[in-house]
Design a protein around this motif. Structure first.
Motif, PDB file in Angstrom:
ATOM      1  N   SER A 141      11.535  28.334  11.587  1.00 51.24           N
ATOM      2  CA  SER A 141      11.354  29.339  10.548  1.00 51.24           C
ATOM      3  C   SER A 141      12.688  29.800   9.978  1.00 51.24           C
ATOM      4  O   SER A 141      12.830  30.001   8.769  1.00 51.24           O
ATOM      5  N   LEU A 142      13.682  29.951  10.846  1.00 55.45           N
ATOM      6  CA  LEU A 142      14.996  30.385  10.371  1.00 55.45           C
ATOM      7  C   LEU A 142      15.659  29.310   9.516  1.00 55.45           C
ATOM      8  O   LEU A 142      16.274  29.614   8.487  1.00 55.45           O
ATOM      9  N   LEU A 143      15.534  28.050   9.914  1.00 56.68           N
ATOM     10  CA  LEU A 143      16.160  26.973   9.150  1.00 56.68           C
ATOM     11  C   LEU A 143      15.460  26.751   7.813  1.00 56.68           C
ATOM     12  O   LEU A 143      16.094  26.347   6.840  1.00 56.68           O
ATOM     13  N   LYS A 144      14.156  27.044   7.766  1.00 57.94           N
ATOM     14  CA  LYS A 144      13.428  26.881   6.503  1.00 57.94           C
ATOM     15  C   LYS A 144      13.921  27.836   5.423  1.00 57.94           C
ATOM     16  O   LYS A 144      13.767  27.567   4.230  1.00 57.94           O
ATOM     17  N   THR A 145      14.515  28.965   5.846  1.00 58.29           N
ATOM     18  CA  THR A 145      15.039  29.904   4.861  1.00 58.29           C
ATOM     19  C   THR A 145      16.222  29.333   4.099  1.00 58.29           C
ATOM     20  O   THR A 145      16.670  29.930   3.104  1.00 58.29           O
ATOM     21  N   ALA A 146      16.750  28.171   4.529  1.00 61.91           N
ATOM     22  CA  ALA A 146      17.842  27.529   3.778  1.00 61.91           C
ATOM     23  C   ALA A 146      17.385  27.138   2.378  1.00 61.91           C
ATOM     24  O   ALA A 146      18.218  26.972   1.481  1.00 61.91           O
ATOM     25  N   ARG A 147      16.081  26.993   2.181  1.00 65.47           N
ATOM     26  CA  ARG A 147      15.583  26.668   0.836  1.00 65.47           C
ATOM     27  C   ARG A 147      15.906  27.757  -0.176  1.00 65.47           C
ATOM     28  O   ARG A 147      15.946  27.494  -1.378  1.00 65.47           O
ATOM     29  N   LEU A 148      16.113  28.969   0.303  1.00 66.18           N
ATOM     30  CA  LEU A 148      16.399  30.076  -0.616  1.00 66.18           C
ATOM     31  C   LEU A 148      17.749  29.901  -1.307  1.00 66.18           C
ATOM     32  O   LEU A 148      18.044  30.618  -2.267  1.00 66.18           O
ATOM     33  N   LEU A 149      18.569  28.958  -0.826  1.00 66.04           N
ATOM     34  CA  LEU A 149      19.844  28.700  -1.492  1.00 66.04           C
ATOM     35  C   LEU A 149      19.640  28.249  -2.933  1.00 66.04           C
ATOM     36  O   LEU A 149      20.511  28.439  -3.786  1.00 66.04           O
ATOM     37  N   ARG A 150      18.490  27.650  -3.226  1.00 65.93           N
ATOM     38  CA  ARG A 150      18.239  27.181  -4.581  1.00 65.93           C
ATOM     39  C   ARG A 150      18.063  28.340  -5.562  1.00 65.93           C
ATOM     40  O   ARG A 150      18.110  28.133  -6.775  1.00 65.93           O
ATOM     41  N   LEU A 151      17.849  29.537  -5.046  1.00 65.84           N
ATOM     42  CA  LEU A 151      17.744  30.691  -5.932  1.00 65.84           C
ATOM     43  C   LEU A 151      19.044  30.932  -6.695  1.00 65.84           C
ATOM     44  O   LEU A 151      19.035  31.510  -7.785  1.00 65.84           O
ATOM     45  N   VAL A 152      20.173  30.488  -6.116  1.00 68.63           N
ATOM     46  CA  VAL A 152      21.451  30.649  -6.809  1.00 68.63           C
ATOM     47  C   VAL A 152      21.450  29.856  -8.104  1.00 68.63           C
ATOM     48  O   VAL A 152      21.879  30.332  -9.156  1.00 68.63           O
ATOM     49  N   ARG A 153      20.928  28.623  -8.041  1.00 71.83           N
ATOM     50  CA  ARG A 153      20.854  27.801  -9.254  1.00 71.83           C
ATOM     51  C   ARG A 153      19.893  28.394 -10.272  1.00 71.83           C
ATOM     52  O   ARG A 153      20.149  28.387 -11.473  1.00 71.83           O
ATOM     53  N   VAL A 154      18.776  28.933  -9.785  1.00 76.03           N
ATOM     54  CA  VAL A 154      17.806  29.549 -10.701  1.00 76.03           C
ATOM     55  C   VAL A 154      18.432  30.745 -11.396  1.00 76.03           C
ATOM     56  O   VAL A 154      18.256  30.951 -12.601  1.00 76.03           O
ATOM     57  N   ALA A 155      19.191  31.557 -10.640  1.00 79.65           N
ATOM     58  CA  ALA A 155      19.834  32.729 -11.229  1.00 79.65           C
ATOM     59  C   ALA A 155      20.808  32.319 -12.332  1.00 79.65           C
ATOM     60  O   ALA A 155      20.901  32.972 -13.370  1.00 79.65           O
ATOM     61  N   ARG A 156      21.520  31.207 -12.124  1.00 80.42           N
ATOM     62  CA  ARG A 156      22.463  30.743 -13.153  1.00 80.42           C
ATOM     63  C   ARG A 156      21.719  30.285 -14.404  1.00 80.42           C
ATOM     64  O   ARG A 156      22.167  30.512 -15.524  1.00 80.42           O
TER      65      ARG A 156
END
Length: 320
Positions: A141-156
């Motif tokens: 579950s903790l490692l799956k939160t790595a997907r949230l890194l893509r939010l940085v690209r969405v924000a840009r």
């Protein structure tokens, strides 16, 4: 042709497997990835906290990885993220000289030096890999939160809409609700971790209020997932927008520290939402300014008796 960028006026020569970054397919694909990232932002923290279930873990070991629909959906998201990496490796970009780069080697080098590592880390199916190795579900579950890194690209990518007041207002509200959702997941995780060691946590109080007390011999006892999530989201939203109402209160030191952090975040958002009135005024002021300017243009055209062709060009120019 008067308003398009130079690189869109002349279609560059590309090889068979090179995709133009402004093509309709790339725009459609970017919207698909945006929806998948939003799905990830909502369901990854939820499944990492609220769906931690020993019974479900045992059932998954018996019937396999695909017995849980969320696992199948997460696997499909990972596959599409990997496909997105391949597409980005073959998509043109505009360099500093405003020229479209179509050489595969330069495209790959530009992507590898940019977002490749973040996209690759966000696309790794950690839950499937750890399921094969039989490791702890909490680590998954903790490692799956790595997907949230893509939010940085969405924000840009969403930054291009910052000039529109309505879009800014909508994005502020969506971000506020998303942060409240994340904080609700953390609030539940704190109660879940501390519950075996104390009987004064908010989960025990909720169980007592609902008449669904916990039984250590029955892992399915206590409030339902729906009850826990709604209560956690209610607490975070009430703490962000005010100081809470006391019916869901922190009792342990960890819960109190987290509540303090939530209130500080709420103060920060209060200053941000204080600009909402300015945003709304800017919405109407832009419309008023546009109509005033167009009225002046039409009066100028009428007074000077501008020819029809030139009149149309003037109106289109000011509309643009």
């Amino acid at each position: 042709s008067d308003v398009l960028p130079e690189h869109k006026l002349q279609v560059p020569e590309t090889t068979r497997w090179i995709l133009l970054h402004y093509s309709p397919f790339k725009a459609f694909w970017d919207w698909i990835i945006l929806l998948l990232v939003l799905y990830t932002a909502v369901f990854t923290p939820y499944s990492a906290t609220f769906l931690l279930d020993e019974r479900g873990d045992a059932r998954q070991r018996i019937c396999g990885y695909t017995c849980d629909p969320l696992n199948v959906a997460d696997l499909m998201v990972d596959v599409l993220f990997i496909v997105d990496i391949v597409i980005n490796l073959r998509t043109t970009y505009v360099d500093r000289n405003d020229e479209v780069v179509t050489q595969p080697g330069r495209i790959a080098k530009h992507y590898v030096q940019g977002w490749f590592l973040i996209d690759l880390f966000a696309a790794i199916p950690f839950d499937l890999l750890i399921f094969r190795s039989g490791s702890d579900e909490t680590l998954t579950s903790l490692l799956k939160t790595a997907r949230l890194l893509r939010l940085v690209r969405v924000a840009r990518k969403l930054d291009r809409y910052s000039e529109y007041g309505a879009a800014v207002l909508f994005l502020l509200m969506c971000t506020f609700v998303l942060i409240a959702h994340w904080l609700a997941c953390i609030w539940y995780a704190i109660g879940f971790v501390e519950r075996p060691y104390t009987e004064t946590g908010w989960l025990d109080n909720l169980a007592e209020q609902l008449g669904k007390t916990y039984d250590d011999d029955d892992s399915g006892s206590g409030p339902s997932v729906k009850d826990k999530y709604v209560t956690a989201l209610y607490f975070t939203l009430s703490s962000l927008t005010s100081v809470g109402f006391g019916n869901v209160s922190p009792n342990t030191n960890s819960e109190k520290i987290f509540s303090i952090c939530v209130m500080v975040i709420g103060l920060m958002y209060a200053s941000i939402f204080g600009n909402v009135s300015a945003i709304i005024q800017r919405l109407y002021s832009g419309t008023t300014r546009y109509h005033t300017q167009m009225l002046r243009v039409k009066e100028f055209i009428r007074f000077h008796q501008i020819p029809v062709s030139l009149r149309q060009r003037l109106e289109e120019y000011f509309q643009h």
